[in-house]
Design an enzyme around this catalytic site. Structure first.
Site, PDB file in Angstrom:
ATOM      1  N   GLY A   2     -28.558 -33.834  10.433  1.00 14.40           N
ATOM      2  CA  GLY A   2     -27.479 -33.389  11.295  1.00 14.40           C
ATOM      3  C   GLY A   2     -26.285 -32.914  10.516  1.00 14.40           C
ATOM      4  N   GLU A   3     -25.417 -32.246  11.240  1.00 14.50           N
ATOM      5  CA  GLU A   3     -24.170 -31.801  10.620  1.00 14.50           C
ATOM      6  C   GLU A   3     -23.024 -32.314  11.436  1.00 14.50           C
ATOM      7  OE1 GLU A   3     -25.483 -27.404   9.600  1.00 14.50           O
ATOM      8  OE2 GLU A   3     -23.387 -27.817   9.174  1.00 14.50           O
ATOM      9  N   GLY A   4     -22.020 -32.845  10.761  1.00 20.79           N
ATOM     10  CA  GLY A   4     -20.846 -33.315  11.478  1.00 20.79           C
ATOM     11  C   GLY A   4     -19.634 -32.569  11.000  1.00 20.79           C
ATOM     12  N   GLY A   5     -18.501 -32.972  11.509  1.00 24.61           N
ATOM     13  CA  GLY A   5     -17.277 -32.295  11.103  1.00 24.61           C
ATOM     14  C   GLY A   5     -16.976 -32.475   9.629  1.00 24.61           C
ATOM     15  N   MET A   6     -17.404 -33.605   9.114  1.00 21.32           N
ATOM     16  CA  MET A   6     -16.997 -33.903   7.746  1.00 21.32           C
ATOM     17  C   MET A   6     -18.039 -33.541   6.718  1.00 21.32           C
ATOM     18  SD  MET A   6     -15.078 -37.478   8.202  1.00 21.32           S
ATOM     19  CE  MET A   6     -16.117 -38.037   9.502  1.00 21.32           C
ATOM     20  N   GLY A   7     -19.238 -33.345   7.145  1.00 22.77           N
ATOM     21  CA  GLY A   7     -20.259 -33.034   6.158  1.00 22.77           C
ATOM     22  C   GLY A   7     -21.631 -33.113   6.786  1.00 22.77           C
ATOM     23  N   VAL A  61     -25.457 -34.846   7.219  1.00 17.26           N
ATOM     24  CA  VAL A  61     -26.121 -36.147   7.195  1.00 17.26           C
ATOM     25  C   VAL A  61     -27.588 -35.942   6.843  1.00 17.26           C
ATOM     26  CG1 VAL A  61     -26.646 -38.234   8.494  1.00 17.26           C
ATOM     27  CG2 VAL A  61     -24.570 -36.944   8.992  1.00 17.26           C
ATOM     28  N   LYS A  94     -24.354 -39.657   4.436  1.00 22.19           N
ATOM     29  CA  LYS A  94     -23.448 -38.626   4.902  1.00 22.19           C
ATOM     30  C   LYS A  94     -22.728 -38.072   3.686  1.00 22.19           C
ATOM     31  CE  LYS A  94     -20.329 -37.704   8.691  1.00 22.19           C
ATOM     32  NZ  LYS A  94     -19.981 -38.209   9.992  1.00 22.19           N
ATOM     33  N   ASP A 118     -13.571 -41.334  15.825  1.00 21.41           N
ATOM     34  CA  ASP A 118     -14.414 -40.158  16.075  1.00 21.41           C
ATOM     35  C   ASP A 118     -15.540 -40.513  17.043  1.00 21.41           C
ATOM     36  OD1 ASP A 118     -16.292 -37.808  13.988  1.00 21.41           O
ATOM     37  OD2 ASP A 118     -15.131 -37.527  15.820  1.00 21.41           O
TER      38      ASP A 118
END
Lengths: 247, 1107
Positions: B62-67, B69, B84, B177
């Protein structure tokens, strides 16, 4: 581009054989046919050994395996398989069991094969192998035997491919010398011997061994990928085989 | 070929490393075991890029706001974890420093619903990464949608999340978050386990960075700022505290309840950053219930939501609103207080978030009490609602009263069920009067009473419907005499107790008039009209108090002047009065209880009587009581019966006074009825109290010439028709029967009286009959009409059938020919062929070879070519065909409910099933069905096809997008299943012998009908949803049982010829019940509608019925 990255790119996975077959689903396509043919030809021995372990005689086992593939490929059972079906290995075994339970007895009285598809199966060599397996591991149940021979067959396919890669580069000698290192770390001085024979530096041999191992691992994963439905299953399958073989 | 050529020497080799002998198949001469062992070792590679030390990156998840995963493998601990990896560009050192301070707190967190942060580090390339517990689950919103969770279930899951967040808050960790992608749910042993991930990372990453992350990424990354609290959205802001997480929880709850975010995503997307901030800070989102209502009214996809706005309106609206307050001091102070309020709502207690008001509290307490009562007995609610008693009225009563009421209702339901069962038994014994008596007990009187009646009552009523044309009158005691004038103009009715003799004017057939009432203070009046003059002779009886003085009179009444012309006292009470045919003489039989006199009179001057002769009856001087009396037309012979030792019949010659013959029946006690045939040659008689047959003697020879059998009670009255060809009898079994004298067989039976029929009088036209009953009613009948009383009808050779949706018709498929016909008429006896499939093209052997849709709009047939062919009635032609896969035949299974949705499957082994919309010919869905197959595939409330496995599982296949959800219910060996018409209930029949019913809103088991026993097969709900018909596979006596769903009691069992009963259906109009067995016979029962019953009752009684 390292192999793991290429592995991770989505393009690769969609071209693995089982994925192709599943993707094709109901519609006939030459790619799917080819993929399926390949899979069947590659992995028929585990089926054969399963049938033999069940107690069928050699001619019966030959007949049954042939008949199964013929029906399997003709009937396009795969059309009904949903994408989530998982591994080709389990599917094949289930289909074979079903066939043995329902179809084969019926087809005994009918013409053999029932169709034009006739796989060239080398039952002579298969018997040799089966005899050896049986002698050294007599108490396995047919399902376990199936998985074990599957794991072995997998290795054979990979090794064949690996050799092929070296041969294409004209480096078959190198392959011959380096391949024992796939079994484990070298004893003292082995690298030096090989380096000498191949006319390479020791560091060169070390790097070459490293690359060979990586390539081997990649090819194993690729080949497993040919027989599972999602990339996350590759690890599970590999771990399973490792556990199975090293127990 | 997988094998290479290899030297035979390999066969003898063993592996240098492990020593295991090498298999002939060993590739390249290498030992398979060692190869795998090598693969199991973790490679050590300094050349790998992006290495994370002990962690081997496996794949991106997955992709999140911070980087990004990744899923990774931790070699040292042999486990999979999540890594992450923070984006490049953020200050690593600062990040790591911040993380360190958090780290200790993070390791103190230990909660089952919080994914642990295990480690942190930096990659070889210098990228910071965090190692977390790998959670393999679905976003909480996806999980709830996929599993079709109800509001209650979603709240339960949310409560677990609140607990986790609260735990973290107590340790001083704020998530910052919170959003569905950070709340994952996995299944453990079938139970959902939520896990909040990414705790503490946001803070470690830093406020400034995070804000930048949220906003600079906006539009480019997947994450939305929709979950950010207003204070987080501020560029220069206050410190973030735990209430910011509360806000985010509120947004998640909003999404769980409505399927969408508080702020419109597209609006947010188009707004710039400042507008965005302002939106979050200032705009008030619509309440969840309003939002959901809007979605539904705009026909937007419900997205897996199983509930409507009404379940959110009120409490939950307020809870969400309180979480989303812009001013954080107005929000819940902790996740715990949020959870408490939700729990209060679930308990129906007043919640904190509501503005307090008296009405609110009042409503809450009502609801809580109500639940307490319903949990005690679910029967109550169902009966309550059926009773028409308003809920408020119920609550007004005290607890004790309510308990009493509940018990009473339960008792009523039990009484009703048992009465209906007894009534059916009485019906089987032809005791129609008893049936009616039992039915009448349950006619509700007034508004207060509950009406428990349904199909079974109507059917029994229809079967025992009165044949009477009308009811003349209702007197207050037993009818003891009934006589008509010879011109048919008058009818005299005498009753046992006070009331005198009523004279009815029958001139106007449709409305007879009471013309006179004679001797009102006298009782047991017997009367006879003169055949030759407008004269009525009658005997009366009066007894003083305590019976000391008894007087009996014989009077003459002139019908034209309406006056009494003659009166004389009789020695004893008159039992019977008979004129001679020429009207000149009169014979009166009298009795004092121990004997009696038969007196002969002469009519003098048309107005007086002169005694001629008298003969003792009971001439033997013993204790005898003359019963039954008859005289022949010219009064030359009379017959009477004696009560004594046995019952003795005497035939006396009135000219000589001599007895001609007698006949003794020792087993009986008295002669209950006697009648001479008009030509005087035959005497009909019966004995009582037990004998139920009618005997016929030849008057001359005294030989018995016939015996009429059929009644089920003793005979009370006998009358020949004027032409002597038929005999009418009435009995204690409440029926009147007509017999043919030629064949001595019963021609017909008339029912309608609710009690024993005491008197009969046939009018001169030989067709009209009057009868008087023990219950005081006098009814009129038409002997020529024999209303066929069909108990049931059987249509043979039907493989499939459906009732027409809008009219009284039946669509059937004929066995062997596969012909589809529309049948109509009262018993569907008329037929028009709709389709005749060509037998050379279509197979028509099995029950599923030809399938019809509602109103036979579409017909699906099994083709010999292995395809399913569909015919359209509207177009009159074949419109589609659906072939099976090669070598397999496609079979039609059935249409889903009344929709043009056809299910087909492979012939042999159910490998695949398909749903087609035959109106367009397109394939909607396909799936692999359960094996072994269980009950039917039916339509469900929410646009899904529902498939039942043999055991426990049901699968919903949503037609719109094919989404499949499973549900696990407690049933085994399902053989048939059906939803109730309103889709609120689901019933499943088990081959083990019971029927189980579930409520489909909460998916709670409502009740189980029956027990382990003989196998059941089909079932069907009645259209009003109150009755459930259950088919017993092999029991002829109880082929079809009707259950009252509310009370869970059997109310009717229908027996049926045949065997192996399979399927039952109700017609949509609720009148016809049908049952098919494996012999393809379709049995039909019909019950009249309430309107028809009312109309008939009005016609017969001439007044408004009590219902």
């Amino acid at each position: 581009m390292s192999s793991s990255e290429s592995e991770r790119s989505s393009n690769w996975f969609s071209t693995t054989h089982w994925s192709v077959v599943l993707e094709a689903g109901q519609t006939a396509s030459p790619e799917a046919d080819g993929a399926l043919s390949y899979l069947c030809q590659a992995y028929w021995y585990p089926l054969y050994s399963f049938v033999r372990r069940k107690g069928y005689t050699i001619p019966e086992a030959e007949d049954l395996t042939q008949g199964f593939f013929a029906k399997f490929l003709e009937k396009r059972f795969l059309r009904s398989v949903a994408r989530e079906k998982g591994k080709f290995r389990s599917f094949l075994l289930a289909a074979l069991s079903h066939y043995m339970a329902n179809e084969w007895d019926k087809s005994q009285t009918l013409k053999r094969g029932g169709g034009s598809i006739h796989l060239p199966l080398d039952t002579v060599h298969a018997e040799d192998r089966y005899a050896h397996d049986l002698a050294h591991r007599p108490s396995l149940d047919p399902g376990e035997a199936f998985d074990l021979s599957w794991a072995e067959t997998l290795l054979s396919l990979v090794m064949e491919r690996l050799r092929g890669e070296f041969e294409r580069g004209g480096k078959q000698d190198r392959f011959g010398e380096l391949k024992p290192f796939l079994l484990g770390d070298p004893a003292e001085g082995e690298y030096a011997d090989v380096a000498h024979r191949l006319n390479m530096s020791q560091q060169g041999v070390k790097s070459a061994v490293y690359r060979l191992r990586q390539r081997f691992r990649d090819l194993v994963r690729r080949e497993i990928g040919n027989t599972v439905a999602t990339s996350s299953e590759i690890d599970d399958e590999l771990r399973y085989f490792i556990r199975l073989m090293t127990a | 070929m997988p094998f290479e050529e290899r030297p035979i020497s390999h066969l003898k080799h063993s592996c240098p490393k492990c020593g295991e002998p090498l298999s002939p198949g060993a590739a390249e001469g290498l030992c398979a075991r060692c190869l795998y062992s090598m693969l199991g070792r973790e490679p050590d590679s300094p050349e790998r890029d992006g290495d994370f030390g002990d962690y081997e990156v496996l794949e991106e998840i997955g992709e999140g706001g911070m980087g990004v995963v990744y899923r990774a493998y931790q070699g040292s601990l042999d486990r999979q974890v999540a890594i992450k990896v923070i984006k490049l560009g953020m200050d690593t050192r600062k990040t790591m420093a911040r993380f360190d301070t958090e780290r200790r707190a993070l390791t103190l967190m230990d909660h089952p619903a919080i994914a642990r942060v295990l480690d942190a580090g930096a990659s070889k390339a210098g990228r910071p990464f965090f190692v977390m517990e790998l959670v393999d689950g679905l976003k909480i919103t996806d999980y709830c949608n996929q599993h079709g969770y109800s509001v209650h279930q979603r709240l339960d899951l949310f409560l677990a999340v609140c607990a986790a967040v609260h735990h973290a808050h107590q340790k001083g960790i704020i998530h910052r978050d919170l959003k569905p992608t950070n709340i994952l749910v996995t299944s453990l042993d079938g139970e959902p386990v939520p896990k909040v991930i990414d705790f503490g990372i946001a803070k470690a990453v830093g406020r400034a960075d995070q804000r930048e992350t949220a906003f600079t990424e906006f539009g480019q990354f997947i994450g939305t700022p929709a979950y950010l609290s207003p204070e987080q959205a501020e560029l220069s802001g206050a410190d973030i505290d735990t209430r910011s997480d509360i806000y985010s929880l509120g947004v998640v709850l909003y999404e769980l309840l409505t399927g969408c975010l508080p702020f419109d995503e597209t609006e947010l997307a188009s707004a710039g950053i400042d507008d965005l901030r302002r939106a979050i800070r200032e705009r008030i989102p619509p309440l969840p219930s309003v939002r959901l209502a809007g979605k539904i009214s705009n026909k937007l996809e419900a997205n897996g939501l199983q509930h409507g706005p009404e379940q959110i309106q009120g409490d939950l609206d307020c809870v969400v609103a309180k979480c989303l307050e812009k001013d954080r001091s107005r929000r819940y102070e902790s996740a715990n207080s949020l959870a408490d309020d939700i729990r209060r709502h679930l308990r129906h207690a007043p919640i904190e978030a509501r503005p307090p008001s008296a009405l609110y509290h009042f409503r809450k307490s009502l609801r809580r009490n109500w639940i307490a009562y319903t949990s005690a007995a679910s029967v109550v609610i169902a009966l309550l609602l059926g009773a028409g008693i308003s809920f408020w009225q119920y609550l007004e009563k005290s607890h004790a009263e309510r308990e009493q009421m509940r018990l009473r209702m339960k008792a009523e339901a039990n009484a009703y069920a048992s009465h209906m069962n007894v009534a059916k038994l009485a019906f089987d014994q032809n005791d129609f009067g008893r049936v009616r008596a039992l039915l009448n007990r349950h006619i509700p009187r007034g508004d207060q009473e509950t009406d428990l009646r349904d199909w079974e009552w109507r059917w029994l009523w229809g079967q025992t419907r009165s044949d009477a044309m009308m009811q003349l009158c209702q007197r207050s005691s037993e009818i003891v005499s009934l006589t008509a004038s010879h011109d048919g103009k008058w009818l005299a009715v005498g009753e046992a107790e006070r009331g005198g003799l009523e004279i009815w004017d029958l001139d106007n057939h449709s409305s007879p008039q009471l013309s006179a009432r004679l001797s009102e203070d006298e009782v047991r009046i017997q009367a006879a009209f003169s055949p030759s003059a407008p004269l009525l002779a009658y005997s009366t009886f009066k007894s003083s108090e305590f019976g000391i003085k008894q007087t009996s009179n014989l009077r003459l009444w002139d019908l034209t002047t309406g006056t009494e012309t003659f009166s004389v006292e009789l020695e004893y009470e008159g039992v019977s009065v008979v004129f001679s045919e020429d009207g000149q003489r009169l014979v009166v039989s009298t009795s004092h209880g121990l004997g009696g006199l038969i007196v002969l009179y002469q009519v003098v001057e048309g107005a007086k009587l002169e005694r001629l002769e008298q003969y003792p009856s009971g001439q033997y001087g013993q204790d005898i009581d003359p019963t039954g009396f008859a005289a022949n037309a010219d009064l030359t012979a009379v017959a009477y019966g004696e009560t004594g030792v046995g019952a003795k019949l005497h035939l006396i010659d009135l000219t000589t006074g001599e007895e001609r013959w007698s006949n003794l029946k020792a087993a009986e006690a008295y002669v209950s009825a006697l009648a001479f045939s008009p030509d005087g040659t035959t005497l009909a008689g019966a004995f009582g109290p037990t004998s139920t047959s009618i005997h016929l003697w030849d008057v001359k020879t005294s030989k018995i010439i016939g015996e009429l059998k059929g009644h089920t009670g003793h005979i009370i009255a006998l009358k020949f028709t004027p032409d002597g060809k038929q005999l009418v009898s009435s009995s204690a079994d409440r029926s009147i029967r007509l017999w043919d004298r030629n064949t001595d067989k019963q021609i017909s039976q008339k029912v309608g009286h609710g009690a024993a029929v005491w008197r009969l009088e046939i009018m001169p036209d030989g067709q009209t009959l009057y009868s008087g009953s023990k219950d005081g009613t006098v009814a009129r009948w038409d002997l020529s009409v024999d209303r066929a009383r069909e108990k049931h009808k059987v249509l043979p050779r039907i493989t499939a059938w459906r009732f027409g949706l809008n009219d009284h018709s039946l669509y059937t498929v004929e066995e062997a020919t596969g012909r589809v016909a529309r049948r109509y008429g009262e018993w569907f006896e008329e037929m028009e062929i709709i389709l005749e499939p060509d037998p050379s093209l279509f197979v028509n052997i099995g029950a599923r070879d030809t399938i019809i849709s509602a109103n036979a709009a579409y017909v699906a047939c099994s083709g010999r070519d292995g395809a399913v062919h569909v015919w359209s009635k509207a177009l009159g032609e074949w419109i589609s065909h659906f072939p099976g896969p090669e070598g397999q035949s496609m079979m039609p299974y059935g249409f889903i409910d009344d929709e043009p949705l056809l299910i087909t499957y492979y012939e042999l082994d159910y490998q695949m099933a398909y749903i087609w919309d035959v109106s367009t010919g397109e394939l909607l869905r396909q799936w692999q069905p359960f094996y072994p197959p269980g009950g039917r595939v039916v339509g469900s409330p929410r646009g899904s096809a529902v498939e039942f496995a043999f055991n426990r599982d049901i699968r919903f296949i949503r037609l719109s997008d094919g989404e499949m959800t499973m549900r696990n219910l407690d049933f085994l060996r399902a053989v048939d299943a059906s939803f109730s018409p309103d889709k609120q209930l689901l019933a499943i029949n088990s081959r083990l012998g019971y029927t189980r019913i579930w409520d489909t809103t909460a998916w709670r088991e409502s009740r189980t009908l029956g027990d382990i026993g003989p196998a059941l097969s089909g079932l069907c709900f009645s259209p009003d949803g109150k009755r459930l018909g259950v088919v017993s596979a092999a029991d002829r006596e109880n082929a079809l049982t009707l259950w009252a769903i509310d009370s869970g009691l059997e109310v009717l069992t229908l027996d049926c010829e045949g065997a192996n009963f399979l399927e039952a259906k109700f017609s949509p109009d609720g009148h016809t019940l049908s049952l098919r067995d494996s012999e393809r016979n379709l049995t039909l029962w019909q019950a009249p509608s309430w309107e028809a019953i009312e109309a008939i009752q009005m016609k017969v009684s001439g007044r408004m019925p009590t219902k």
